[in-house]
Structure formats: structure tokens, C-alpha cells
Design an enzyme around this catalytic site. Structure first.
Site, PDB file in Angstrom:
ATOM      1  N   HIS A 260       0.844  -1.192   0.000  1.00  0.00           N
ATOM      2  CA  HIS A 260       0.000   0.000   0.000  1.00  0.00           C
ATOM      3  C   HIS A 260       0.885   1.249   0.000  1.00  0.00           C
ATOM      4  O   HIS A 260       1.293   1.729   1.064  1.00  0.00           O
ATOM      5  CB  HIS A 260      -0.907  -0.001   1.236  1.00  0.00           C
ATOM      6  CG  HIS A 260      -1.824  -1.186   1.305  1.00  0.00           C
ATOM      7  ND1 HIS A 260      -1.366  -2.442   1.639  1.00  0.00           N
ATOM      8  CD2 HIS A 260      -3.159  -1.294   1.080  1.00  0.00           C
ATOM      9  CE1 HIS A 260      -2.406  -3.287   1.628  1.00  0.00           C
ATOM     10  NE2 HIS A 260      -3.483  -2.618   1.291  1.00  0.00           N
TER      11      HIS A 260
ATOM     12  N   GLU B  78     -17.607  -4.910  24.323  1.00  0.00           N
ATOM     13  CA  GLU B  78     -16.717  -6.063  24.373  1.00  0.00           C
ATOM     14  C   GLU B  78     -15.514  -5.911  23.441  1.00  0.00           C
ATOM     15  O   GLU B  78     -14.389  -6.259  23.798  1.00  0.00           O
ATOM     16  CB  GLU B  78     -17.475  -7.349  24.016  1.00  0.00           C
ATOM     17  CG  GLU B  78     -18.483  -7.794  25.047  1.00  0.00           C
ATOM     18  CD  GLU B  78     -19.860  -7.180  24.825  1.00  0.00           C
ATOM     19  OE1 GLU B  78     -20.805  -7.549  25.550  1.00  0.00           O
ATOM     20  OE2 GLU B  78     -19.988  -6.334  23.909  1.00  0.00           O
TER      21      GLU B  78
ATOM     22  N   HIS C 188     -27.892 -17.005  24.733  1.00  0.00           N
ATOM     23  CA  HIS C 188     -26.852 -16.846  25.745  1.00  0.00           C
ATOM     24  C   HIS C 188     -26.129 -18.152  26.065  1.00  0.00           C
ATOM     25  O   HIS C 188     -25.321 -18.198  26.988  1.00  0.00           O
ATOM     26  CB  HIS C 188     -27.460 -16.263  27.030  1.00  0.00           C
ATOM     27  CG  HIS C 188     -27.707 -14.796  26.950  1.00  0.00           C
ATOM     28  ND1 HIS C 188     -28.441 -14.220  25.946  1.00  0.00           N
ATOM     29  CD2 HIS C 188     -27.293 -13.772  27.755  1.00  0.00           C
ATOM     30  CE1 HIS C 188     -28.488 -12.913  26.131  1.00  0.00           C
ATOM     31  NE2 HIS C 188     -27.796 -12.610  27.218  1.00  0.00           N
TER      32      HIS C 188
ATOM     33  N   HIS D  52      -4.080   2.980  -3.480  1.00  0.00           N
ATOM     34  CA  HIS D  52      -4.251   2.453  -2.123  1.00  0.00           C
ATOM     35  C   HIS D  52      -3.564   1.115  -1.922  1.00  0.00           C
ATOM     36  O   HIS D  52      -2.660   1.005  -1.095  1.00  0.00           O
ATOM     37  CB  HIS D  52      -5.739   2.315  -1.805  1.00  0.00           C
ATOM     38  CG  HIS D  52      -6.012   1.712  -0.463  1.00  0.00           C
ATOM     39  ND1 HIS D  52      -5.748   2.362   0.716  1.00  0.00           N
ATOM     40  CD2 HIS D  52      -6.504   0.499  -0.115  1.00  0.00           C
ATOM     41  CE1 HIS D  52      -6.074   1.588   1.735  1.00  0.00           C
ATOM     42  NE2 HIS D  52      -6.535   0.441   1.259  1.00  0.00           N
TER      43      HIS D  52
END
Length: 689
Positions: free
Chosen positions: A44, A435, A496, A285
Site C-alpha cells: 500500500h 466487548e 446466551h 491504495h
């Protein structure tokens, strides 16, 4: 914006006159980056070309970093969150003359010529511990942003605990270079929100706003006002309209250094691939420019077109000396302060030395409890909380928290304050329902030498998988505490109840996934985790109570250190082997007793850590799981993937092949076959009886 190579950058860039040391250094960064990518035909080039002035300004004017002592603890940190732009970092490390501990260059010109090649010091994305000067492994966008927040937190915590009047040991800053992709990633948003809440004024993000993504302009999917977003997060926002404007960049960094109550975001507007025929295009890029475009770009820079990997005389010396002149006196004064600190504050100094060396304090494990036999037992999450607190008393730099679940994961350190903008000495961290950010922040704290941990329910591993993976890749001593580990969650239901998560962690190279079977195995697991300072571990714990086994009747829990051990046995070679982890270990014991009562020679193997078990000798593994015994049953309230390694072609598993259901645990055990009678039945089936 795609064909501007014919405009001479020296006439329009707002830098210095052609031939100046500054301009030569900046264009050296650009051309080294172009040449390395071109030689590799991979990489890049566009971002290093655009941000060379940013890198030069930060490193030569602000970064407190002694190239001759790259591991100086109070150095400023530079994080390349846009890890794909790695040639920017490698060029900076080379020009700064950063040294390895043995005095060899961290990144030589030959290393740059080997960009992206096997075993080189210049891999495609920066790798921590592989290349001196790389502070963290980056590439997955947003992770470096989160790591930088963890590093800024670590500095604040260490400063609050260890700095004394007249003795400042920690006052460094953290810089992270990020891009449009980082700003789109949720983990960066989570981390930025947390950093603003904590008022981390030692943190500076430099946002390269070039409006280009791989697919084209960022307006395909992203057109928000990032500055307004960060203003809402509580950040100080500074704009630099042209990445080539060194004076504006200098003023922006000065603004950051003057900030005392919030982190700073410097929004730098740049043109990707600046100066090349592909400038401002997605074609600059993620691929080499091509030989002709490289030639035309060098022509536009006024650079020798026929020279590759060219570093003009004096550029490296001037670059490195500017850093040494600023940082070396600071480092020398710091070393003098530390020497005096050891005399005046010996107890705190011992902690600092232990953090810097990775040593454990004497007697760190002396208070770890031993749990008495108890048929009712204790949830392994509760046992973990007791052990964690016993260790924390002796190891003050063991710090961490949860994603808004500490009362459930039992990870709060009793009697300790919370880390907050008003108390940076707190040891209990509140990451909020973030999280992903928690994972990357915890990694950043570990990269600063702290023994950090983060916790949540196992099913939410899915929200933080990348930082868990990166902790293993970097061999960090982070601890992931995952509770509510199975269908034993019960009434909360399948959303869960983790099924596939344990298999994912076991499949991660270098991650020690430990699922203890009772409280004493929990204690043994924590002992292993703390002893292995550079070994990330995932501790998998139950919500429901697990019987505390009678260790006078069964084997000691010390076998956890080997990853697996014979817990219960019969005389002679067993007819069948029951293998289990976690909450299913006591189930295997119940089935074992029934089998023995029927005259069947049964063995129970507790296998809490596959990772550890696979590191044992062939002789040890044979002693636990003899090849001659093909009748084997594995029992685990999770998916069966991987268990074929231990049960073989003739064995069977009692595992989960579907998601769970919402019901009391006893009902679920009956429904899915996790009962002593079911285990006995399957054991007889595999024996052919």
C-alpha cells in the site's frame, strides 16, 4: 485528482524549499515506500506517500523516543493503526536509526528491500516483537486505536500509583495514526467513547482523512462529520487542511501537548498517493504504482529517477539526531530518577522493576485458597473470583474488569476503587457494554507491562474475537475470563448459551483455553495463567455450581498444569475412558462410579486445556490416553468439533449438535443427554456391550 504528477510538488506543497533537510527526509520516506512496494509488487504505497510530512513532523519534533534505547519504559508510543501503510513505519524506523538491543539496526535498508518477503523484518503489516520499534501488531482496522487507549490508560494508572513528589517515572504520550477505515470500524468508536469518558489527555489520534477506500471514494458508504462525533465523545478536535502543511501540523501537535482534560483528534486532510499519476485515486491504495508511475512520481518530486531505495547523504543522520537530541537527555534523567527512586521508595520500586522485567512478586500465590470437598460445590466463576482476589492482594499490577458484567463474572477486586477520570489509581475497570473495545484496550494495557484481564459471557466472545486472536499472535499475557460457559445457563436460552465458541478458541494458535472442572482446578488454572507471563489464556467458567471433588479419593488438581490428567481410575488397563471438561467432569465421575459398580474398568480423564496437553511428551499423553483403549467417550456441553482427536474413530461424543433451549438446567440435561445414565449407555455402546 488522478493525474497530477506533472505539477511539481515543490511548487505547491507548502513545505520547504527543494533540497532542504526537511524536504529531503519527507521525500525519502515517500520514495522508500514506493520502491519497497514496487519491488514486492504488493502493498500500500499511497498512504505513506501522503502522510510522510505527518510522520516526519511528529517524529523529529515531538516524539520522545530515543532511537538507541527503543525499549525505554517512559518513551512516547506511536501506533500505526492503519497497519497496511506499514512502509511509513518502516521508513521512519530506518531514518530514525532505531536500534535493536544488540546495536544492530531495527530496520536496515536491506530489510526495506525485503519488504513483505519471508522472514524479513518488514512484513506486510507491522508485527509486535518481530520488529523492534513496532509497539503493537496492526492490520485489522480499529485494533490499533483500541490498543492506544489501553496504553494511555496504562500510563495514567502507573503514573497515579508510582509517581512521587520530585520523582516522575511515567508521563509519556500515546499517538495513533488512523484512517477512514478505522473510523468506520465499531471498535474504534467504542474505544474513542471510552477514552473521552476517561479524559485521557495523554492520547492523540491522527486521523488521515483522504476520502479513499479500496472500492472507491468513501462517500460510497461513509459521509459523517467525524469531528462532530468526536466532539460529542468529549475529545479536543483539531483540523489540518493540508497534510503537507508542516507549520499547521506542528501547531496541531502543540495543541495536543497543551491539552490537560481530554484526548485529542487531529483530522489531517491528505491526498493519497500524493505527487503520483494515481494521486487521489483508490488505485494508489492497495497495489504497486507500476514502474512508469514510480518514475513519473520521482520526476515530480525532483528525485533521481534511476535510483531505487535512495537515501540522500545526511538525511538519516539529521533525522536520527533530531530525535536523540530531544529524547536522550530525558531518558538519562529518567534513569537517574529511577536509581534514586529505588533508594527512596524501595517497595514501589520493586513493583516497577517487576512490571518492567515481567517478574512475579515473592509469595504471589501464597493466599490462593484450597477448596474443601463439597457435593453442592461452587460455580467455577465464584471460585475464580476468590482466587483472583487472593492473587490481586500480592500483585497490584493485576488489573482489569468487564463489559458491564463484573457482578456476574466475579471479576471485581474487593476493596479496590474503580479506575475513572477522577481516580486513575483504581484497579477495577468499567469498559461498558463494549466487548470489542475492551479486548483491544486490555491488549494495550498488557503491551505496557500490566497483567490485564477482561471478562464477559462466553457467548459474547463473538463480539471481541479479533483482539483475542491478536493477543495470541502477539504472545501477550492477557487473561480472558469467560463465564456462563454452556447450556448450563438454562433459562436465558440459546442466545446466551455458547456452543461453537470453545472450538473457535481451541483452534486459535497460542491461546491457552482452560475449562476447569471444579474449584480446585480453577485455582490450579489461575496459577498456570499467572506463571506463564507471555501466554494469553481464556478461562472458561460456569454459572451453575459444580461439586468440589474429594481430592483424597481422586487425583490432585495439579494435573491442570499438564492440560489433562487421570482423575479417577480402576486397577489395570481401563475398558473405557471418559473424557470431560468443566461442568461435565463431575458428570463423568458419576458415570464412572456406576460403571465401576457394574464391574467395568473405567477411567476418567479431566482435560481442561487441550493446548497444554498437546505440549506434553508422547509418553505422558500415552499414560493418560493409552492407544490400546479405543473405547472412549468425550462429554462436553459444546460442539463436538475437535473431539475426534481424543476419541478416535471408535469413540463417541456426548456434545451439542444444535443450539440450546430456554429451560431449567435439569430439563436441558435430560433433553440433550448430559446425564449419568446416558454416559453409561454410550460407554457400553463403544465397548460393544
Amino acid at each position: 485528482m488522478t493525474d497530477n504528477a506533472t505539477t511539481a510538488p515543490a511548487d505547491t506543497d507548502g513545505l520547504h524549499e527543494d533540497g532542504s533537510p526537511e524536504r529531503l527526509a519527507i521525500d525519502t520516506i515517500r520514495t522508500l515506500s514506493m520502491d519497497a512496494v514496487q519491488a514486492a509488487n504488493s502493498g500500500h504505497p499511497g498512504t505513506p506517500m501522503a502522510l510522510a510530512p505527518v510522520g516526519w513532523t511528529l517524529w523529529t519534533k515531538f516524539l520522545r523516543y530515543d532511537p538507541n534505547h527503543a525499549h525505554w519504559p517512559n518513551r512516547d508510543r506511536f501506533i500505526l493503526s492503519v497497519g497496511h501503510a506499514s512502509m511509513l513505519l518502516y521508513s521512519l524506523l530506518h531514518l530514525a536509526g532505531v536500534k535493536q538491543p544488540d546495536g544492530a539496526p531495527a530496520v536496515s535498508l536491506d530489510d526495506i528491500k525485503q519488504f513483505r518477503q519471508l522472514s524479513s523484518k518488514t512484513p506486510g503489516h507491522p508485527e509486535y516483537s518481530h520488529t523492534v520499534g513496532v509497539e503493537t501488531t496492526t492490520g485489522p482496522l480499529g485494533q490499533g486505536c483500541g490498543n492506544s487507549v489501553g496504553m494511555a490508560i496504562a500510563e495514567r494508572w502507573m503514573a497515579a500509583r508510582y509517581n512521587q513528589p520530585g520523582a516522575t517515572l511515567f508521563d509519556h504520550d500515546v499517538y495513533a495514526l488512523c484512517g477512514d477505515g478505522d473510523m468506520m470500524e465499531g471498535v474504534a468508536a467504542e474505544a474513542a467513547s471510552l477514552a473521552g469518558h476517561l479524559k485521557l489527555s495523554n492520547l492523540c489520534w491522527i486521523y488521515d482523512s483522504n476520502h479513499i477506500s479500496i472500492e472507491g471514494g468513501t462517500d460510497l458508504a461513509f459521509d459523517e462529520d467525524v469531528g462532530m462525533r468526536f466532539d460529542a465523545y468529549g475529545w479536543n478536535v483539531v483540523h489540518v487542511d493540508d497534510a503537507n502543511d508542516v507549520a499547521a501540523l506542528t501547531a496541531a501537535f502543540d495543541t495536543f501537548r497543551a491539552a490537560t482534560d481530554r484526548p485529542t483528534l487531529i483530522i489531517v486532510h491528505s491526498v493519497i498517493g500524493w505527487g503520483s499519476p494515481r494521486a487521489g485515486s483508490e488505485k494508489a491504495h492497495g497495489e504497486a504504482l507500476g514502474e512508469e508511475n514510480v518514475r513519473l512520481t520521482k520526476q515530480a518530486y525532483g528525485w533521481p529517477e534511476d535510483k531505487s531505495f535512495y537515501v540522500p547523504d545526511g538525511v538519516q543522520e539529521h533525522f536520527a539526531q533530531s530525535m536523540i537530541d530531544r529524547a536522550a537527555p530525558l531518558r538519562e534523567a529518567w534513569e537517574e530518577t529511577l536509581a534514586k527512586y529505588r533508594t527512596e521508595h524501595p517497595e514501589l520500586a520493586a513493583e516497577v522493576d517487576a512490571i518492567l522485567s515481567g517478574a512475579l512478586p515473592e509469595g504471589w500465590d501464597s493466599d490462593i485458597p484450597s477448596f474443601e470437598t463439597d457435593a453442592k460445590g461452587l460455580a467455577s466463576r465464584d471460585a475464580s473470583g476468590k482466587v483472583l482476589n487472593a492473587i490481586a492482594k500480592k500483585m497490584p499490577w493485576l488489573i482489569g474488569g468487564s463489559a458491564d458484567l463484573a457482578p456476574s463474572t466475579k471479576t471485581d477486586i474487593k476493596g479496590e476503587a474503580s479506575f475513572s477520570a477522577n481516580n486513575y489509581a483504581g484497579r477495577n475497570f468499567h469498559f461498558g457494554v463494549r466487548e470489542h473495545a475492551m479486548g483491544s484496550v486490555v491488549n494495550g494495557m498488557a503491551l505496557s507491562g500490566l497483567r490485564s484481564y477482561g471478562s464477559t459471557f462466553l457467548v459474547f466472545l463473538d463480539y471481541m474475537r479479533p483482539p483475542v486472536r491478536l493477543s495470541a499472535l502477539m504472545e501477550l499475557g492477557t487473561t480472558w475470563v469467560f463465564t456462563h460457559d454452556s447450556i448450563g445457563v438454562g433459562e436465558d436460552g440459546p442466545t446466551h448459551q455458547p456452543i461453537e465458541q470453545i472450538a473457535m478458541m481451541r483452534a486459535t494458535p497460542g491461546l491457552d483455553t482452560i475449562r476447569p472442572g471444579d474449584s480446585n482446578e480453577v485455582a490450579a488454572a489461575w496459577r498456570c495463567i499467572i506463571e506463564d507471563g507471555h501466554q494469553p489464556a481464556a478461562l472458561v467458567l460456569s454459572r451453575q455450581a459444580l461439586p468440589t471433588l474429594d481430592r483424597s479419593k481422586y487425583a490432585s488438581a495439579d494435573g491442570v498444569k499438564q492440560g489433562g490428567y487421570v482423575l479417577a481410575d480402576s486397577d489395570g488397563t481401563p475398558d473405557v475412558i471418559l473424557i470431560a471438561t468443566g461442568s461435565e467432569v463431575s458428570l463423568a465421575i458419576e458415570a464412572h462410579e456406576k460403571l465401576v459398580g457394574e464391574g467395568i474398568k473405567s477411567r476418567v480423564v479431566s482435560l481442561p486445556s487441550w493446548y497444554r496437553f498437546e505440549k506434553q511428551s508422547a509418553e505422558y499423553k500415552e499414560s493418560v490416553l493409552p492407544a490400546a483403549v479405543s473405547a472412549r467417550v468425550a462429554i462436553e456441553m459444546a460442539g463436538e468439533i475437535g473431539w475426534d482427536r481424543y476419541v478416535g474413530l471408535k469413540g463417541q461424543t456426548i456434545t451439542m449438535s444444535t443450539f440450546g433451549a430456554s429451560a431449567p438446567i435439569a430439563k436441558l440435561a435430560d433433553k440433550y443427554g448430559f446425564t449419568p445414565d446416558k454416559v453409561v449407555q454410550v460407554a457400553k455402546d463403544v465397548m460393544g456391550r
